[in-house]
Design an enzyme around this catalytic site. Structure first.
Site, mmCIF file in Angstrom:
data_model
loop_
_atom_site.group_PDB
_atom_site.id
_atom_site.type_symbol
_atom_site.label_atom_id
_atom_site.label_comp_id
_atom_site.label_asym_id
_atom_site.label_seq_id
_atom_site.Cartn_x
_atom_site.Cartn_y
_atom_site.Cartn_z
ATOM 1 N N LYS A 22 21.121 23.767 3.610
ATOM 2 C CA LYS A 22 20.830 22.342 3.677
ATOM 3 C C LYS A 22 19.581 21.922 3.485
ATOM 4 O O LYS A 22 19.044 21.144 2.687
ATOM 5 C CB LYS A 22 21.174 21.677 5.071
ATOM 6 N N ASN A 23 18.555 22.802 4.317
ATOM 7 C CA ASN A 23 17.004 22.415 4.058
ATOM 8 C C ASN A 23 16.578 22.836 2.802
ATOM 9 O O ASN A 23 15.369 22.648 2.616
ATOM 10 C CB ASN A 23 16.271 22.937 5.472
ATOM 11 N N ARG A 92 16.055 11.917 8.175
ATOM 12 C CA ARG A 92 14.438 12.035 8.033
ATOM 13 C C ARG A 92 13.993 12.691 6.803
ATOM 14 O O ARG A 92 13.134 12.552 6.267
ATOM 15 C CB ARG A 92 14.113 12.879 9.238
ATOM 16 N N CYS A 116 13.236 10.937 16.082
ATOM 17 C CA CYS A 116 14.573 11.019 16.332
ATOM 18 C C CYS A 116 14.569 11.909 17.707
ATOM 19 O O CYS A 116 13.628 12.041 18.605
ATOM 20 C CB CYS A 116 15.270 12.059 15.018
ATOM 21 N N ARG A 121 8.116 13.204 15.632
ATOM 22 C CA ARG A 121 7.895 13.539 14.364
ATOM 23 C C ARG A 121 6.900 12.729 13.376
ATOM 24 O O ARG A 121 7.486 11.896 12.572
ATOM 25 C CB ARG A 121 9.267 13.718 13.826
ATOM 26 N N ASP A 307 15.586 25.862 14.760
ATOM 27 C CA ASP A 307 16.639 25.353 14.579
ATOM 28 C C ASP A 307 17.681 26.338 14.970
ATOM 29 O O ASP A 307 19.116 25.956 14.816
ATOM 30 C CB ASP A 307 16.771 25.254 12.904
ATOM 31 N N ILE A 329 7.989 24.228 18.445
ATOM 32 C CA ILE A 329 7.693 23.150 17.471
ATOM 33 C C ILE A 329 8.139 21.999 17.850
ATOM 34 O O ILE A 329 7.305 20.868 17.508
ATOM 35 C CB ILE A 329 8.679 23.864 16.346
ATOM 36 N N ARG A 399 26.279 16.757 9.724
ATOM 37 C CA ARG A 399 25.121 16.591 8.872
ATOM 38 C C ARG A 399 24.819 17.850 8.370
ATOM 39 O O ARG A 399 24.024 17.949 7.141
ATOM 40 C CB ARG A 399 24.036 16.117 9.723
HETATM 41 C C1 UD1 Z 1 12.149 20.739 8.701
HETATM 42 C C2 UD1 Z 1 13.595 21.092 8.821
HETATM 43 C C3 UD1 Z 1 14.074 21.131 10.206
HETATM 44 C C4 UD1 Z 1 13.378 22.027 11.138
HETATM 45 C C5 UD1 Z 1 11.960 21.878 10.995
HETATM 46 C C6 UD1 Z 1 10.873 22.934 11.598
HETATM 47 C C7 UD1 Z 1 14.193 20.009 6.604
HETATM 48 C C8 UD1 Z 1 14.979 19.133 5.814
HETATM 49 N N1 UD1 Z 1 14.193 20.199 8.136
HETATM 50 O O1 UD1 Z 1 11.777 19.638 9.191
HETATM 51 O O2 UD1 Z 1 15.326 21.623 10.335
HETATM 52 O O3 UD1 Z 1 13.693 21.927 12.392
HETATM 53 O O4 UD1 Z 1 11.448 21.859 9.705
HETATM 54 O O5 UD1 Z 1 11.360 24.181 11.001
HETATM 55 O O6 UD1 Z 1 13.603 21.099 6.110
HETATM 56 N N2 UD1 Z 1 4.586 17.413 12.161
HETATM 57 C C9 UD1 Z 1 3.124 16.871 12.361
HETATM 58 N N3 UD1 Z 1 2.680 15.962 11.446
HETATM 59 C C10 UD1 Z 1 3.512 16.002 10.179
HETATM 60 C C11 UD1 Z 1 4.748 16.608 9.824
HETATM 61 C C12 UD1 Z 1 5.131 17.310 11.048
HETATM 62 O O7 UD1 Z 1 2.606 16.959 13.452
HETATM 63 O O8 UD1 Z 1 3.044 15.102 9.259
HETATM 64 C C13 UD1 Z 1 4.913 18.404 13.215
HETATM 65 C C14 UD1 Z 1 6.596 18.104 13.570
HETATM 66 O O9 UD1 Z 1 6.469 17.056 14.851
HETATM 67 C C15 UD1 Z 1 6.885 19.484 14.184
HETATM 68 C C16 UD1 Z 1 6.059 20.379 13.331
HETATM 69 O O10 UD1 Z 1 5.186 19.786 12.752
HETATM 70 O O11 UD1 Z 1 6.294 19.693 15.512
HETATM 71 C C17 UD1 Z 1 6.996 20.869 12.436
HETATM 72 O O12 UD1 Z 1 7.724 20.019 11.756
HETATM 73 P P1 UD1 Z 1 8.004 20.027 10.108
HETATM 74 O O13 UD1 Z 1 7.975 21.441 9.776
HETATM 75 O O14 UD1 Z 1 7.329 19.054 9.324
HETATM 76 O O15 UD1 Z 1 9.591 19.652 9.905
HETATM 77 P P2 UD1 Z 1 10.262 18.913 9.006
HETATM 78 O O16 UD1 Z 1 9.885 19.263 7.707
HETATM 79 O O17 UD1 Z 1 10.532 17.370 9.352
#
Ligand code: UD1
Length: 420
Positions: A22-23, A92, A116, A121, A307, A329, A399
């Site tokens: 999925k990711n 998201r 969420c 996030r 995850d 995380i 999902r």
């Molecule tokens: C992706 C995955 C999700 C997984 C997550 C962490 C997809 C579609 N989803 O989500 O399944 O749980 O990685 O492995 O690939 N953060 C910030 N600022 C930002 C962006 C992120 O502080 O601009 C923080 C987030 O709140 C979190 C951490 O960084 O604490 C990691 O998040 P991130 O890797 O960005 O998650 P996603 O890419 O949204």
């Protein structure tokens, strides 16, 4: 709305084939916005999230054909630069259309996805990265509005408070493909799904080096072309089936799995006493002897995936002894704790820690799914619990798990759907 009913206690046996990740598929579908040519993506899982991304692509001007795991994305009309709130707010990950739209059109207006249930996030790292590429970015009425007369390659550090960001790395990498000059992303996410996206971009004509490491170098090109790609297997789905085998004392052979993507989890399971036999793309999981409790901290890849945190908690819940699970995380990602406790687990949450005191058995109960991976942990608990478990709000499960009930049923599980 449907609920899932599980009658626990069956030892799962047989073979299961893992679906595409999925990711990986979500950003790869978004990347097709970088070209007007047709792209063919294989191994696409039929998930609620995949279908949401396909709807977004249609709304942005793409023609979409999706059948039997193959998605053909071609241009129907001029690409729109506006990704609407109604679609983006439902998922998201749809925020990853921002990078390709900005790269291709030099302008994008994408709804902010919002938080969420698993946490706040933020998207500050996405914005920081794209600003470094010379984009002007403003937040207007809940939308990220990005424009650039010219995108320029730059050095950008994408490490955040909780480590690297998967989708921010994806967004910046995609925009940088069509920027002028070289971009170096430091503290890039190393997840296999980011690697897979980079491989697809390279097939489209992008010049990318270092993907899969914390330093990714992208030399901008003038344009990208259509490409074909097969999505990597879903490591989280694979991990969930590994645990299903262990929890039920079963014997499952898993096909279309890349064990090398599950290193941290396999290491923990070996520490817990599990003997795992694998080849490059298959794995046989059968529990011999008793499990020991293990302490786990989630970390960005190659660390233990957040995850898989909820699902491994179900295993530790029935492993005698005490294990401590630390969520590094998403410190609030513990909605499943109360539900597992309703099934007889002894889990105490202290901030980002869950202290799990293993019990002899769980008992079936009505429980509620709160997010995708929490739902999976409840399914796992239901498979081993005595009596009947009914899980409501299972749309969360749809999902991210393709044909989960069917796959479990083939392995012998007593699992079915009922109307709420
Ligand atoms: C992706 C995955 C999700 C997984 C997550 C962490 C997809 C579609 N989803 O989500 O399944 O749980 O990685 O492995 O690939 N953060 C910030 N600022 C930002 C962006 C992120 O502080 O601009 C923080 C987030 O709140 C979190 C951490 O960084 O604490 C990691 O998040 P991130 O890797 O960005 O998650 P996603 O890419 O949204």
């Amino acid at each position: 709305m449907d609920k899932l009913i599980i009658e626990g206690g069956v030892r799962l046996k047989g073979e299961v084939t893992i679906s595409g990740a999925k990711n990986a598929v979500l950003p790869i579908l978004a990347a097709t916005l970088l070209t007007d040519d047709a792209c063919i993506i294989k191994g696409v899982p039929d998930l609620r999230d995949t279908n949401t991304m396909l709807k977004i692509l249609k709304s942005l001007g793409k023609n979409v054909e999706f059948d039997n795991g193959v998605a053909i994305i071609s241009q129907a009309k001029n690409t729109s630069h506006i990704a609407d709130y109604k679609l983006v707010s439902t998922m998201r990950a749809s925020f990853c259309v921002l990078g390709p739209l900005l790269g291709k059109l030099k302008k994008a207006k994408v709804s902010l996805p919002g938080g969420c249930i698993i946490g706040v996030r933020p998207v500050d790292l996405h914005i920081k990265g794209l600003r470094a590429l010379n984009a002007e970015i403003n937040i207007e009425s809940g939308y990220v509005v990005a424009t650039a007369s010219k995108l320029k390659g730059a050095e950008v550090y994408l490490g955040g408070v909780y480590g690297s960001s998967v989708l921010a790395t994806d967004n910046v990498m995609m925009a940088a493909c069509l920027a002028q000059g070289k971009t170096i992303i430091e503290s890039a996410a190393c997840e296999p799904e980011v690697f897979d996206l980079a491989e697809f971009l390279i097939k489209m004509g992008a010049k990318i080096k270092g993907h899969g490491t914390p330093t990714i170098e992208i030399e901008g090109v003038k344009q990208l072309h259509g490409a074909q790609h097969k999505i990597i297997p879903d490591r989280i789905e694979a991990g969930t089936f590994i645990l299903a085998s262990l929890l039920t004392g079963g014997d499952i052979t898993i096909k279309n799995i890349f064990p090398r993507h599950l290193g941290a989890m396999i290491d923990k399971l070996q520490e817990a006493g599990v003997d795992i036999k694998s080849t490059d793309n298959t794995m046989r999981v059968a529990l011999k002897g008793k499990l020991k409790p293990v302490n786990i901290s989630t970390l960005p890849y190659p660390g233990f995936p957040t995850d898989m945190q909820a699902q491994i908690m179900s295993l530790m819940a029935i492993t005698p002894g005490i294990s401590v699970i630390t969520e590094k995380i998403y410190p609030d990602r513990f909605m499943h704790v109360a539900e597992l406790n309703r099934m007889g687990a002894h889990i105490q949450r202290e901030g980002p820690y869950a202290i799990v005191s293993g019990v002899k058995e769980l008992s079936g109960a009505p429980v509620m799914a709160s997010d995708l991976r929490a739902s999976a942990s409840l399914v796992l608990a239901g498979l081993v619990a005595g009596g009947k478990t009914s899980i409501s709000r299972i749309y969360h499960l749809e999902r991210g798990y393709e044909f989960m009930e069917d796959k479990l049923r083939v392995l012998g599980a007593k699992i079915w759907r009922e109307k709420e």
